[in-house]
Design a protein around this motif. Structure first.
Motif, PDB file in Angstrom:
ATOM      1  N   ALA A   1      -3.063  -4.818  10.015  1.00  0.00           N
ATOM      2  CA  ALA A   1      -2.235  -4.304   8.922  1.00  0.00           C
ATOM      3  C   ALA A   1      -3.011  -3.280   8.092  1.00  0.00           C
ATOM      4  CB  ALA A   1      -1.766  -5.457   8.036  1.00  0.00           C
ATOM      5  N   ALA A   2      -4.310  -3.522   7.888  1.00  0.00           N
ATOM      6  CA  ALA A   2      -5.128  -2.561   7.148  1.00  0.00           C
ATOM      7  C   ALA A   2      -5.194  -1.227   7.888  1.00  0.00           C
ATOM      8  CB  ALA A   2      -6.530  -3.123   6.944  1.00  0.00           C
ATOM      9  N   VAL A   3      -5.346  -1.294   9.212  1.00  0.00           N
ATOM     10  CA  VAL A   3      -5.362  -0.066  10.024  1.00  0.00           C
ATOM     11  C   VAL A   3      -4.028   0.660   9.895  1.00  0.00           C
ATOM     12  CG1 VAL A   3      -5.474   0.839  12.376  1.00  0.00           C
ATOM     13  CG2 VAL A   3      -7.076  -0.938  11.647  1.00  0.00           C
ATOM     14  N   GLU A   4      -2.918  -0.079   9.977  1.00  0.00           N
ATOM     15  CA  GLU A   4      -1.596   0.540   9.856  1.00  0.00           C
ATOM     16  C   GLU A   4      -1.399   1.153   8.469  1.00  0.00           C
ATOM     17  OE1 GLU A   4       3.179  -0.595   9.983  1.00  0.00           O
ATOM     18  OE2 GLU A   4       1.698  -2.045  10.723  1.00  0.00           O
ATOM     19  N   ALA A   5      -1.853   0.448   7.444  1.00  0.00           N
ATOM     20  CA  ALA A   5      -1.712   0.965   6.085  1.00  0.00           C
ATOM     21  C   ALA A   5      -2.440   2.292   5.931  1.00  0.00           C
ATOM     22  CB  ALA A   5      -2.235  -0.058   5.081  1.00  0.00           C
ATOM     23  N   ARG A   6      -3.637   2.396   6.529  1.00  0.00           N
ATOM     24  CA  ARG A   6      -4.402   3.644   6.436  1.00  0.00           C
ATOM     25  C   ARG A   6      -3.785   4.749   7.286  1.00  0.00           C
ATOM     26  NH1 ARG A   6      -9.689   3.871   4.451  1.00  0.00           N
ATOM     27  NH2 ARG A   6     -10.397   5.144   6.216  1.00  0.00           N
ATOM     28  N   GLU A   7      -3.042   4.381   8.316  1.00  0.00           N
ATOM     29  CA  GLU A   7      -2.323   5.395   9.086  1.00  0.00           C
ATOM     30  C   GLU A   7      -1.154   5.951   8.283  1.00  0.00           C
ATOM     31  OE1 GLU A   7      -1.227   3.306  12.594  1.00  0.00           O
ATOM     32  OE2 GLU A   7      -3.166   3.618  13.607  1.00  0.00           O
ATOM     33  N   ARG A   8      -0.496   5.081   7.546  1.00  0.00           N
ATOM     34  CA  ARG A   8       0.671   5.507   6.769  1.00  0.00           C
ATOM     35  C   ARG A   8       0.285   6.136   5.439  1.00  0.00           C
ATOM     36  NH1 ARG A   8       5.201   0.855   7.170  1.00  0.00           N
ATOM     37  NH2 ARG A   8       6.307   2.451   5.978  1.00  0.00           N
TER      38      ARG A   8
ATOM     39  N   VAL B   1       0.832  -1.205   0.000  1.00  0.00           N
ATOM     40  CA  VAL B   1       0.000   0.000   0.000  1.00  0.00           C
ATOM     41  C   VAL B   1       0.863   1.251   0.000  1.00  0.00           C
ATOM     42  CG1 VAL B   1      -1.669   1.345   1.343  1.00  0.00           C
ATOM     43  CG2 VAL B   1      -1.988  -1.114   1.077  1.00  0.00           C
ATOM     44  N   VAL B   2       1.910   1.252   0.828  1.00  0.00           N
ATOM     45  CA  VAL B   2       2.787   2.425   0.924  1.00  0.00           C
ATOM     46  C   VAL B   2       3.533   2.657  -0.385  1.00  0.00           C
ATOM     47  CG1 VAL B   2       4.835   3.364   2.062  1.00  0.00           C
ATOM     48  CG2 VAL B   2       3.037   2.275   3.422  1.00  0.00           C
ATOM     49  N   GLU B   3       4.038   1.590  -0.991  1.00  0.00           N
ATOM     50  CA  GLU B   3       4.867   1.744  -2.187  1.00  0.00           C
ATOM     51  C   GLU B   3       4.056   1.922  -3.466  1.00  0.00           C
ATOM     52  OE1 GLU B   3       7.431  -1.628  -2.292  1.00  0.00           O
ATOM     53  OE2 GLU B   3       8.602  -1.009  -0.541  1.00  0.00           O
ATOM     54  N   LEU B   4       2.902   1.248  -3.561  1.00  0.00           N
ATOM     55  CA  LEU B   4       2.167   1.217  -4.828  1.00  0.00           C
ATOM     56  C   LEU B   4       0.928   2.099  -4.866  1.00  0.00           C
ATOM     57  CD1 LEU B   4       2.435  -2.640  -5.433  1.00  0.00           C
ATOM     58  CD2 LEU B   4       3.845  -0.835  -6.454  1.00  0.00           C
TER      59      LEU B   4
END
Length: 215
Positions: free
Chosen positions: A66-73, A41-44
């Motif tokens: 992980a979904a929560v972390e991805a949305r934080e980042r 998610v962060v890279e693409l």
């Protein structure tokens, strides 16, 4: 639509990839673990990610966390949880930033591929889609300071159908009322939740659904 697919089960993951590609999506990455999902998610920066709840190493709630972390980042990164299980604790966290672009469907209850794809497109576009069973279990966690306390039973019913991703015509058919009556109830919901007219109706609709799911 650029999609990341995160599921530890190879057959399910590859099946989703083929299904999405058949509908014209570009699967830009697959992930079998939570850290792989976050990295993708962060890279693409995909248009949406389809994520299972239970992933390695403990197979409890790693995918959801992980979904929560991805949305934080990547703030507001669209995520559709697709699982056999309802995990309410981190589902609350997923809804906490009030940005929309989230969904939670149960694998065993997805019986129409077209409806699944429509839900995926809705999440990618910033909307929400939730299985009624997920909504019911989230509602069990109702807080005492319920922001929906002022809504009438009919307004709550309309808002619950909105949370399932129903359009105004679909709500009208479900409740056997006119579309005008549905629009009147929705205006009342917006007013009672303090969602003002200067925001777009779609934005207010998302915020109302998130308030419902968090309450």
């Amino acid at each position: 639509m650029r999609v990341v697919v995160a599921d530890d089960a190879v057959l399910i993951r590859e099946g989703l990839v083929r299904l999405l590609e058949e509908f014209g999506c570009e699967v830009v990455a697959t992930a079998g673990a939570g850290d792989e999902l976050v990295r993708a998610v962060v890279e693409l920066r995909p248009d949406v990610s389809v994520v299972d709840v239970r992933m390695p190493p403990t197979f409890t709630d790693e995918g959801l966390r992980a979904a929560v972390e991805a949305r934080e980042r990547v703030p507001g990164a669209p995520v559709l949880i697709l699982s056999q299980y309802v995990e309410v604790s981190y589902a609350d966290d997923l809804l906490a930033d009030a940005r929309g672009a989230v969904g939670y469907l149960l694998k065993d209850r997805v019986v129409d591929v077209e409806e699944f794809m429509e839900g995926l497109r809705r999440v990618a576009g910033g909307g929400t889609v939730f299985d009624p069973q997920v909504v019911a279990q989230l509602m069990v966690r109702r807080r005492r300071d319920d922001p929906l306390a002022s809504l009438t039973p009919r307004e709550r019913e309309v808002l619950g159908l909105m949370a399932e991703g129903r359009s105004n015509p679909a709500i009208s058919r479900q409740l056997v009322v006119t579309e005008g009556a549905v629009e009147k109830h929705i205006r009342g919901i917006f007013q009672k939740l303090g969602l003002h007219a200067e925001d777009s109706d779609q934005h207010r609709r998302v915020l109302a659904v998130l308030a419902y799911l968090r309450s």
